[in-house]
Design a protein around this motif. Sequence first.
Motif, PDB file in Angstrom:
ATOM      1  N   PHE A   1      35.431  30.043  35.318  1.00  0.00           N
ATOM      2  CA  PHE A   1      35.231  28.656  35.731  1.00  0.00           C
ATOM      3  C   PHE A   1      33.855  28.534  36.359  1.00  0.00           C
ATOM      4  N   PRO A   2      33.326  27.311  36.409  1.00  0.00           N
ATOM      5  CA  PRO A   2      32.005  27.139  37.031  1.00  0.00           C
ATOM      6  C   PRO A   2      32.072  27.496  38.524  1.00  0.00           C
ATOM      7  N   TYR A   3      31.074  28.200  38.980  1.00  0.00           N
ATOM      8  CA  TYR A   3      31.037  28.614  40.382  1.00  0.00           C
ATOM      9  C   TYR A   3      29.672  28.274  40.954  1.00  0.00           C
ATOM     10  N   PRO A   4      29.564  28.161  42.269  1.00  0.00           N
ATOM     11  CA  PRO A   4      28.276  27.797  42.878  1.00  0.00           C
ATOM     12  C   PRO A   4      27.241  28.909  42.703  1.00  0.00           C
ATOM     13  N   LYS A   5      26.078  28.557  42.202  1.00  0.00           N
ATOM     14  CA  LYS A   5      25.015  29.534  41.956  1.00  0.00           C
ATOM     15  C   LYS A   5      24.266  29.903  43.231  1.00  0.00           C
ATOM     16  N   ASP A   6      24.402  29.112  44.290  1.00  0.00           N
ATOM     17  CA  ASP A   6      23.656  29.374  45.510  1.00  0.00           C
ATOM     18  C   ASP A   6      24.391  30.321  46.463  1.00  0.00           C
ATOM     19  N   VAL A   7      25.552  30.802  46.081  1.00  0.00           N
ATOM     20  CA  VAL A   7      26.292  31.745  46.917  1.00  0.00           C
ATOM     21  C   VAL A   7      25.819  33.154  46.588  1.00  0.00           C
TER      22      VAL A   7
ATOM     23  N   SER B   1      26.249  37.282  47.183  1.00  0.00           N
ATOM     24  CA  SER B   1      27.241  38.272  47.576  1.00  0.00           C
ATOM     25  C   SER B   1      26.652  39.659  47.380  1.00  0.00           C
ATOM     26  N   PRO B   2      26.799  40.559  48.371  1.00  0.00           N
ATOM     27  CA  PRO B   2      26.281  41.912  48.198  1.00  0.00           C
ATOM     28  C   PRO B   2      27.018  42.666  47.097  1.00  0.00           C
ATOM     29  N   ALA B   3      28.216  42.234  46.756  1.00  0.00           N
ATOM     30  CA  ALA B   3      28.983  42.900  45.700  1.00  0.00           C
ATOM     31  C   ALA B   3      28.631  42.370  44.311  1.00  0.00           C
ATOM     32  N   GLY B   4      27.803  41.379  44.225  1.00  0.00           N
ATOM     33  CA  GLY B   4      27.385  40.886  42.925  1.00  0.00           C
ATOM     34  C   GLY B   4      27.926  39.519  42.557  1.00  0.00           C
ATOM     35  N   GLY B   5      28.834  39.000  43.335  1.00  0.00           N
ATOM     36  CA  GLY B   5      29.357  37.665  43.069  1.00  0.00           C
ATOM     37  C   GLY B   5      30.464  37.670  42.036  1.00  0.00           C
ATOM     38  N   TRP B   6      30.708  36.496  41.480  1.00  0.00           N
ATOM     39  CA  TRP B   6      31.788  36.338  40.516  1.00  0.00           C
ATOM     40  C   TRP B   6      31.431  37.005  39.198  1.00  0.00           C
ATOM     41  N   TRP B   7      32.328  37.758  38.634  1.00  0.00           N
ATOM     42  CA  TRP B   7      32.212  38.393  37.317  1.00  0.00           C
ATOM     43  C   TRP B   7      30.894  39.149  37.149  1.00  0.00           C
TER      44      TRP B   7
END
Length: 69
Positions: free
Chosen positions: A7-13, A15-21
């Motif tokens: 699903f679309p997710y915010p690009k401005d977040v 994350s040190p783990a790499g973010g979504w997917w």
Amino acid sequence: MGAVSRFPYPKDVWSPAGGWWSRPKTWKSNTVIAALGMAVTLGAVWRVSAEKEVRYQQPKRWIPSMMVN
């Protein structure tokens, strides 16, 4: 069965783990480098520990740190 379609997710977040997917292109080499770093660190700790080990009695069975002397 628990799977979620992307699903679309915010690009401005960030994350040190790499973010979504997250699927970094260099994950294999990063894994090898991390494993080698951990192995070198473990070896150094093992060696220092074996050098500082003091035995007041001889062990009744063989232990791995007896190889380092």
